[in-house]
Design a protein around this motif. Structure first.
Motif, PDB file in Angstrom:
ATOM      1  N   CYS A   1       0.677  -0.640   4.610  1.00 61.74           N
ATOM      2  CA  CYS A   1       1.001  -1.839   5.382  1.00 61.74           C
ATOM      3  C   CYS A   1       1.225  -1.408   6.832  1.00 61.74           C
TER       4      CYS A   1
ATOM      5  N   CYS B   1       5.398  -2.066   7.652  1.00 63.18           N
ATOM      6  CA  CYS B   1       6.474  -1.332   6.975  1.00 63.18           C
ATOM      7  C   CYS B   1       6.019  -0.013   6.368  1.00 63.18           C
TER       8      CYS B   1
ATOM      9  N   CYS C   1       1.435  -5.816   3.793  1.00 61.89           N
ATOM     10  CA  CYS C   1       1.837  -5.994   2.396  1.00 61.89           C
ATOM     11  C   CYS C   1       2.269  -7.456   2.211  1.00 61.89           C
TER      12      CYS C   1
ATOM     13  N   CYS D   1       5.540  -8.425   4.136  1.00 59.79           N
ATOM     14  CA  CYS D   1       5.430  -8.571   5.593  1.00 59.79           C
ATOM     15  C   CYS D   1       4.559  -9.770   5.954  1.00 59.79           C
TER      16      CYS D   1
END
Ligand code: ZN
Ligand code: ZN
Length: 243
Positions: free
Chosen positions: A17, A20, A34, A37
């Motif tokens: 991601c 993050c 992801c 997020c």
């Protein structure tokens, strides 16, 4: 053939991601974020300083910006630098240049959601430049890649290389605020023949740290007749003590 290469690459370097850093599940690998997020992009929201964009509950301008008296009239940042520290490091220093489009896309989305009137306001976008030597070493200017995507997503006009870095300065990260200012004196110039007179210019960079670079670039644009300069960064360092 290409698919095999991709499969092998993804086996050894599974996509993460962008924000993050979580490894993306197989079915998510078309995405750059992801599901967590994607569902809640950790944009800066709420009360923000009108000049640097950092969070300051209940105030219009943060203490530091009040003291600095920046020449640009407004400023915004899409993320806190804390959130963007790793993605920016990968983008700039580990050769993930294609992340530039994703990050620029997030900036465009932020602007559309939070400051849609800025899109109307802007006559042209300019990127904070790198010195040619540094640009050559990195292979690209991160602010230029961000601008290209923001322009494509919002329709704002982007003028590449409007500003040039004419003096190779010491890295700003090694200097304190006063040294940063002195280090950047006369470091920037307008491209020969460029016209900024009477224009509303949105100046773009990846990180708002002390604002010294944005200050110097804005000063050049205003000195040459720009009507107003606003700044827009991918991230803002919220805790200045840590810089
Ligand atoms: Zn994530
Ligand atoms: Zn501020």
């Amino acid at each position: 053939m290409k698919d095999w290469k991709k499969i092998i690459r993804e086996f050894f370097f599974p996509p993460h991601c962008l924000i993050c850093g979580e490894v993306l599940a197989l079915e998510e690998r078309g995405e750059k974020l992801c599901p967590k997020c994607l569902a809640h992009i950790p944009f800066l929201t709420g009360d923000q300083c009108a000049q640097c964009g950092r969070t300051i509950p209940g105030k219009a301008t943060c203490h530091r910006c009040m003291l600095e008296d920046f020449p640009f009239s407004r400023g915004a940042a899409a993320f806190s630098y804390e959130v963007m520290r790793k993605p920016i490091a990968c983008f700039k220093f580990q050769g993930y240049r294609y992340d530039g489009a994703e990050l620029g896309g997030l900036m465009a989305r932020y602007l559309k959601e939070r400051f849609p009137d800025w899109i109307e306001w802007t006559d042209m976008m300019a990127a904070v430049p790198l010195h040619p030597r540094k640009r050559k070493k990195r292979g690209f200017n991160q602010a230029d890649l961000l601008c290209r995507k923001i322009s494509a997503e919002t329709g704002m006009v982007y003028v590449p290389d409007l500003l040039r870095r004419v003096i190779h300065t010491r890295p700003q990260s090694s200097l304190n605020a006063a040294q940063r200012r002195e280090n950047l004196k006369d470091a920037f110039a307008l491209a020969p023949g460029a016209q900024v007179e009477g224009r509303h210019i949105l100046l773009v960079d990846d990180i708002f740290t002390t604002g010294s670079t944005l200050r110097e670039c804005s000063r050049v644009l205003l000195r040459l007749g720009a009507a107003e300069v606003r700044v827009f960064c991918l991230s803002v360092v919220e805790d200045f003590q840590s810089v």
